[in-house]
Structures are given as structure tokens and as C-alpha cells.
Design a protein around this motif. Structure first.
Motif, PDB file in Angstrom:
ATOM      1  N   SER A 139      40.469   0.385 -40.303  1.00  0.00           N
ATOM      2  CA  SER A 139      40.431  -0.290 -39.003  1.00  0.00           C
ATOM      3  C   SER A 139      38.998  -0.181 -38.504  1.00  0.00           C
ATOM      4  N   TYR A 140      38.273  -1.305 -38.497  1.00  0.00           N
ATOM      5  CA  TYR A 140      36.844  -1.290 -38.177  1.00  0.00           C
ATOM      6  C   TYR A 140      36.632  -1.285 -36.663  1.00  0.00           C
ATOM      7  N   ALA A 149      34.636   2.699 -39.687  1.00  0.00           N
ATOM      8  CA  ALA A 149      36.073   2.442 -39.590  1.00  0.00           C
ATOM      9  C   ALA A 149      36.847   3.750 -39.551  1.00  0.00           C
ATOM     10  N   VAL A 150      38.065   3.645 -39.118  1.00  0.00           N
ATOM     11  CA  VAL A 150      39.048   4.721 -39.282  1.00  0.00           C
ATOM     12  C   VAL A 150      39.872   4.339 -40.495  1.00  0.00           C
ATOM     13  N   HIS A 151      39.869   5.194 -41.510  1.00  0.00           N
ATOM     14  CA  HIS A 151      40.528   4.811 -42.770  1.00  0.00           C
ATOM     15  C   HIS A 151      41.023   6.029 -43.528  1.00  0.00           C
ATOM     16  N   GLY A 152      41.834   5.771 -44.528  1.00  0.00           N
ATOM     17  CA  GLY A 152      42.269   6.809 -45.446  1.00  0.00           C
ATOM     18  C   GLY A 152      41.373   6.841 -46.657  1.00  0.00           C
ATOM     19  N   TYR A 162      38.833  -5.514 -36.251  1.00  0.00           N
ATOM     20  CA  TYR A 162      39.674  -6.093 -37.312  1.00  0.00           C
ATOM     21  C   TYR A 162      40.124  -5.003 -38.267  1.00  0.00           C
ATOM     22  N   GLN A 163      41.204  -5.297 -39.008  1.00  0.00           N
ATOM     23  CA  GLN A 163      41.817  -4.346 -39.931  1.00  0.00           C
ATOM     24  C   GLN A 163      42.018  -5.002 -41.289  1.00  0.00           C
ATOM     25  N   ILE A 164      42.084  -4.156 -42.309  1.00  0.00           N
ATOM     26  CA  ILE A 164      42.412  -4.612 -43.656  1.00  0.00           C
ATOM     27  C   ILE A 164      43.627  -3.821 -44.113  1.00  0.00           C
TER      28      ILE A 164
END
Length: 229
Positions: free
Chosen positions: A181-182, A189-192, A164-166
Motif C-alpha cells: 500500500s503506497y 509503502a506498507v507491505h509484507g 494506491y495498492q497492489i
């Protein structure tokens, strides 16, 4: 009465003396002087350092995150240089020194781990880079930062899929996550979210710059593959 008879034999180079009975060699002609040519050495001129514009063009062509060739040194160009230096095995300075300029002229390329159809993300823990692979070819290369391996701050290795993504900034206890993006149920997650360091420094997630996440987020839809090795 005695007399001396001298006979010069032409062509024998010998002078005979009847008086003393001795023979001696005619003097050799003087040797010609030796002329030594001066030694010349040629040095290949050192290539001129590339301009920021040229660096941006080269990195963009190679797929690094320098998105526009403006001639202005911005944060994304610096991160693109660091990512390039990581891949080339150079000092991670973000500065285009002689070694980096030479590598730009003959760069080492990346071979993806999975050459499957479609698009997925690969994260190289050793190099601290992430790259988008499309149909078996590396399309984009991003500066990345993963877990610093202190305590439980470890980035897991394996073949994951986004579940899932936020699509906004998430304010989490360990820091702010930009468009995460978990890929695990344990919060990886892959995140900024800055900063993206040149060495492992995250809490375990895969951290990219915010503009890089803007590129990657649409590709990391639920079910998308994220390979961490």
C-alpha cells in the motif's frame, strides 16, 4: 565480756552486724534465662512460567498478532512476543523470559497519537511497531521493521494517506513486496515480505509479516491515513 548482737530486719534486705558495723546488700535473685525465638523469613514463591497457550491467550487479548491460542509456538506468536517486548522496553528476543512473563501480568499500554473517528494505521519508529487505531483506541499491534537509515534507506516521518495498492506480490528491484500500500510517490509503502527484523532493517518501507498484511491491507484503502512518527 563482749558479745555480738545480730538483728535481721525483715523487709529491708539489710543484715546489720553490731560486731563490725558494716552493712551489705542481700544477694539479688538469679536472672531468668533469656529465650530467643528463631528468626523466620518468608519468601514469595516464584510464579510458574506461563505456557505457550497462556502466552498466546494473553497476547491475543492485548491485541498483539498472536491470532490463535493453539499451544504451538509458531512464527506469528514469536513476532507477537517481540512486538510486546518492544512496547514494554524489554530485550527483543522472542522468548518469554521472567521479565516478559512479569510484564504480561501488568502490561504497559499504548496511547495513539491521533484519536480521530474511523480507522487508521500508526507506525512508531522508535519502538518498531505498527498498530491499527479504531475510533481512538488501539485495536491491533504488529511487529514492524522500518528503514535502517543507511544512505537513502530512511522511513519518512509524517501524516500520509494511501494513494494506491497492489493486491498481489510485486517484484521490485530492492526486493519482493507482498500486497504493498503506497503512501508516497517515491516508493514508500506498507507491505509484507520477510524478514521482519527486531531492529530497523528495511530499505525505507514499513515492513510487516505477510499474515499481518493480510489483516491490514483491507483497511489501507486509498485515502486511509498512515501516521509515521
Amino acid at each position: 565480756m563482749s558479745r555480738t548482737v545480730k538483728v535481721l530486719v525483715t523487709g529491708s534486705a539489710l543484715l546489720l552486724s553490731a560486731a563490725c558495723g558494716q552493712a551489705r546488700s542481700a544477694p539479688l535473685p538469679a536472672a531468668a534465662p533469656t529465650v530467643t525465638s528463631p528468626t523466620t523469613t518468608t519468601t514469595t514463591p516464584k510464579p510458574a512460567p506461563p505456557s505457550t497457550f497462556q502466552v498466546q491467550q494473553a497476547l491475543g487479548t492485548l491485541g498483539y498478532q498472536a491470532r490463535q491460542a493453539t499451544g504451538a509456538l509458531d512464527d506469528e506468536t514469536r513476532h507477537a512476543v517481540i512486538a510486546f517486548q518492544k512496547v514494554q522496553g524489554l530485550s527483543r528476543t522472542g522468548v518469554v523470559d521472567d521479565a516478559t512473563a512479569a510484564a504480561l501480568r501488568a502490561p504497559r499500554t499504548i496511547t495513539p497519537q491521533h484519536a480521530t473517528p474511523g480507522t487508521h494505521l500508526e507506525v512508531d519508529i522508535a519502538l518498531q511497531v505498527a498498530y491499527v487505531v479504531t475510533d481512538g483506541h488501539v485495536a491491533k499491534i504488529y511487529d514492524a521493521c522500518t528503514g535502517d537509515n543507511v544512505g537513502e534507506r530512511v522511513t519518512p516521518l509524517g501524516d500520509f494517506h494511501v494513494y494506491y495498492q497492489i493486491n498481489f506480490m510485486e517484484y521490485a528491484p530492492l526486493g519482493n513486496l507482498y500486497h504493498p500500500s503506497y503512501i508516497t510517490t517515491t516508493g514508500i509503502a506498507v507491505h509484507g515480505g520477510e524478514p521482519v527484523e527486531a531492529v530497523p532493517a528495511s530499505n525505507g518501507c514499513v515492513r510487516l509479516t505477510d499474515p499481518s498484511i493480510d489483516d491490514v491491507f483491507p483497511l489501507l484503502h486509498p485515502g486511509a491515513e498512515v501516521l509515521i512518527f
